[in-house]
Motif scaffolding. Structure first.
Motif, short mmCIF file in Angstrom:
data_model
loop_
_atom_site.label_atom_id
_atom_site.label_comp_id
_atom_site.label_asym_id
_atom_site.label_seq_id
_atom_site.Cartn_x
_atom_site.Cartn_y
_atom_site.Cartn_z
N GLN A 73 102.62 -28.84 35.28
CA GLN A 73 102.03 -27.94 36.26
C GLN A 73 103.13 -27.28 37.05
O GLN A 73 104.12 -27.92 37.42
CB GLN A 73 101.09 -28.69 37.20
N THR A 74 102.98 -26.01 37.29
CA THR A 74 103.94 -25.27 38.10
C THR A 74 103.17 -24.25 38.92
O THR A 74 101.94 -24.28 38.99
CB THR A 74 104.99 -24.60 37.19
N THR A 75 103.89 -23.35 39.52
CA THR A 75 103.26 -22.31 40.34
C THR A 75 103.47 -20.96 39.68
O THR A 75 104.58 -20.65 39.22
CB THR A 75 103.85 -22.30 41.76
N VAL A 134 109.17 -21.27 32.88
CA VAL A 134 109.11 -22.43 32.00
C VAL A 134 110.54 -22.89 31.76
O VAL A 134 111.40 -22.08 31.39
CB VAL A 134 108.43 -22.09 30.66
N PRO A 135 110.84 -24.17 31.98
CA PRO A 135 112.22 -24.64 31.80
C PRO A 135 112.76 -24.33 30.40
O PRO A 135 112.10 -24.58 29.39
CB PRO A 135 112.11 -26.16 32.01
N GLY A 136 113.95 -23.74 30.37
CA GLY A 136 114.61 -23.47 29.10
C GLY A 136 114.09 -22.26 28.37
O GLY A 136 114.48 -22.01 27.23
N ARG A 137 113.19 -21.49 29.00
CA ARG A 137 112.63 -20.31 28.35
C ARG A 137 112.56 -19.16 29.35
O ARG A 137 112.59 -19.39 30.57
CB ARG A 137 111.22 -20.59 27.81
N PRO A 138 112.40 -17.94 28.83
CA PRO A 138 112.15 -16.82 29.74
C PRO A 138 110.80 -17.00 30.44
O PRO A 138 109.94 -17.76 29.99
CB PRO A 138 112.14 -15.59 28.82
N ASP A 139 110.62 -16.30 31.55
CA ASP A 139 109.33 -16.36 32.24
C ASP A 139 108.20 -15.99 31.28
O ASP A 139 108.35 -15.11 30.42
CB ASP A 139 109.31 -15.41 33.43
N VAL A 140 107.09 -16.69 31.46
CA VAL A 140 105.94 -16.51 30.56
C VAL A 140 104.83 -15.77 31.30
O VAL A 140 104.56 -16.03 32.48
CB VAL A 140 105.42 -17.88 30.08
N SER A 141 104.18 -14.86 30.60
CA SER A 141 103.02 -14.15 31.13
C SER A 141 101.80 -14.58 30.32
O SER A 141 101.84 -14.61 29.09
CB SER A 141 103.22 -12.64 31.04
N ALA A 142 100.72 -14.94 31.02
CA ALA A 142 99.50 -15.41 30.35
C ALA A 142 98.28 -14.77 30.99
O ALA A 142 98.20 -14.66 32.22
CB ALA A 142 99.40 -16.93 30.43
N THR A 143 97.36 -14.33 30.14
CA THR A 143 96.07 -13.82 30.62
C THR A 143 95.03 -14.91 30.43
O THR A 143 94.83 -15.41 29.32
CB THR A 143 95.66 -12.55 29.85
N ILE A 144 94.37 -15.27 31.52
CA ILE A 144 93.48 -16.44 31.54
C ILE A 144 92.06 -16.00 31.87
O ILE A 144 91.82 -15.30 32.87
CB ILE A 144 93.97 -17.46 32.60
N TYR A 199 100.02 -25.56 31.74
CA TYR A 199 100.21 -24.86 30.47
C TYR A 199 100.51 -25.85 29.36
O TYR A 199 100.85 -27.02 29.59
CB TYR A 199 101.33 -23.82 30.59
N ASP A 200 100.40 -25.35 28.14
CA ASP A 200 100.69 -26.14 26.95
C ASP A 200 102.18 -25.97 26.63
O ASP A 200 102.63 -24.85 26.36
CB ASP A 200 99.83 -25.63 25.79
N PRO A 201 102.96 -27.05 26.68
CA PRO A 201 104.40 -26.90 26.41
C PRO A 201 104.70 -26.28 25.05
O PRO A 201 105.71 -25.58 24.90
CB PRO A 201 104.92 -28.35 26.48
N ALA A 202 103.84 -26.52 24.07
CA ALA A 202 104.07 -25.94 22.75
C ALA A 202 103.73 -24.46 22.70
O ALA A 202 104.23 -23.73 21.84
CB ALA A 202 103.24 -26.69 21.70
N ASP A 203 102.90 -24.01 23.61
CA ASP A 203 102.49 -22.61 23.66
C ASP A 203 102.21 -22.26 25.12
O ASP A 203 101.06 -22.25 25.56
CB ASP A 203 101.25 -22.39 22.80
N PRO A 204 103.25 -21.97 25.91
CA PRO A 204 103.08 -21.76 27.35
C PRO A 204 102.11 -20.63 27.71
O PRO A 204 101.56 -20.62 28.82
CB PRO A 204 104.50 -21.44 27.83
N ALA A 205 101.90 -19.69 26.79
CA ALA A 205 100.95 -18.61 27.09
C ALA A 205 99.51 -19.13 27.14
O ALA A 205 98.61 -18.43 27.59
CB ALA A 205 101.07 -17.50 26.05
N ARG A 206 99.32 -20.34 26.66
CA ARG A 206 98.00 -20.99 26.74
C ARG A 206 97.98 -21.81 28.03
O ARG A 206 98.56 -22.88 28.10
CB ARG A 206 97.81 -21.88 25.51
N ALA A 207 97.33 -21.27 29.04
CA ALA A 207 97.41 -21.86 30.38
C ALA A 207 96.06 -21.75 31.08
O ALA A 207 95.16 -21.00 30.66
CB ALA A 207 98.49 -21.16 31.19
N VAL A 208 95.94 -22.52 32.16
CA VAL A 208 94.74 -22.46 33.00
C VAL A 208 95.16 -22.47 34.46
O VAL A 208 96.18 -23.06 34.83
CB VAL A 208 93.78 -23.65 32.73
N ILE A 209 94.36 -21.81 35.27
CA ILE A 209 94.50 -21.84 36.72
C ILE A 209 93.15 -22.24 37.31
O ILE A 209 92.15 -22.26 36.58
CB ILE A 209 94.96 -20.46 37.27
N PRO A 210 93.08 -22.59 38.58
CA PRO A 210 91.77 -22.91 39.17
C PRO A 210 90.76 -21.79 38.94
O PRO A 210 91.06 -20.62 39.16
CB PRO A 210 92.10 -23.07 40.67
#
Length: 310
Positions: A48-50, A67-77, A94-105
């Motif tokens: 979990q991050t912000t 995301v640590p070790g990667r460029p910033d990720v953009s995700a549409t939720i 987010y899913d570490p294997a696929d950071p674009a797969r994420a959820v927010i409140p």
């Protein structure tokens, strides 16, 4: 107890109770399936991050996070709630294997899982309440009155009172301090003259529930005895039954006819379902759940209250 289970009103109550339990079971199965699908959609989420909201639509939000070790990720939720304002910061998983797969409140899987678990819990509580209430009423309205001794003989009049969508039969005692006894329907009620003397099983002045015996048949209470006349549109039995009433008094009334009579009670179910779906935002599933439950509980409520199909 075996004789009690053979009674027509007891059959009516047990059948409608079973209908409620079946409806609850169907709703519970549906909610568990939805909960399982929502949980499956959340599989694999870990860190979990912000995130910062960079865009939003009516039912989605776009966020950007590091995301640590990667460029910033953009995700549409996808969302099932009001999107957060652009520029606001929100927690994100987010899913570490696929950071674009994420959820927010407010994300759809989270809301679906929460709603399904709430509906499932309420359904289980409702089913338990039906079992407890049904058992309690069978004890207080059938078992105990059946064991009471005859304490008095009083003249009564059978009256039908319609209030709203429900019609019930009452026995109105004559005297200086009249009482009104709600009774479960029996064809015998149709042919009762007005007045007619009945034997009261129990103390009419003190007992909350009393049964009466007339023409060798026990009529069981469909509620507490009242000292004030119940409200509703009143219809009295005639002084003496005509040929048609006499024939109806000995003709069995099947439960299917009872259920047809109770159908108007269900009119509110789909309307309440639409209202709930709009308020809760649960769509067709919410409408279906509420409609089925209210319809089943409507049949059950009419049976407990002693609806009169005559």
């Amino acid at each position: 107890m075996r004789n009690i289970l053979r009674l027509r009103p007891v059959h009516h109550i047990l059948v409608t109770s079973a209908a409620v339990l079946l409806a609850c079971a169907a709703v519970l199965a549906l909610q568990l399936a939805e909960f399982g699908q929502a949980r499956a959609a959340l599989e694999g989420f870990g860190p979990q991050t912000t995130a910062t909201v960079t865009g939003s639509a009516e039912d989605s939000a776009t966020v950007r996070f590091a995301v640590p070790g990667r460029p910033d990720v953009s995700a549409t939720i996808g969302l099932d709630s009001t999107p957060p304002a652009n520029g606001s910061r929100v927690p994100v998983r987010y899913d570490p294997a696929d950071p674009a797969r994420a959820v927010i409140p407010g994300a759809t899987p989270l809301i679906t899982a929460d709603r399904a678990s709430t509906y499932a819990t309420v359904t289980v509580v409702a089913a338990l309440a039906v079992l407890l209430v049904t058992g309690f009423l069978l004890l207080t309205r059938f078992v105990r009155p059946a064991r009471a001794a005859v304490r008095s003989t009083v003249p009564v009049r059978r009256v039908k009172l319609q209030r709203g969508l429900l019609t019930r039969s009452w026995l109105e005692t004559e005297g200086a301090t009249p009482r009104w006894i709600p009774v479960y329907f029996s064809p015998t009620l149709i042919g009762l003259p007005s007045p007619v003397k009945v034997e009261v099983l129990g103390d009419l002045r003190q007992d909350r529930h009393v049964a009466v015996r007339v023409a060798g048949e026990v009529l069981y209470p469909a509620g507490a005895t009242r000292m004030a006349e119940p409200r509703g549109r009143r219809t009295d039995n005639p002084a003496g039954p005509d040929e048609e009433r006499s024939a109806a008094a000995v003709r069995p009334v099947p439960l299917r006819h009872q259920f047809r009579t109770d159908l108007p009670v269900l009119a509110v179910a789909p309307v309440a379902g639409v209202f709930w779906a709009l308020v809760d935002g649960s769509g067709f599933t919410g409408w279906l759940v509420v409609t089925v439950l209210i319809a089943a509980f409507g049949f059950w409520w009419a049976a407990l209250r002693g609806s009169d199909p005559s």
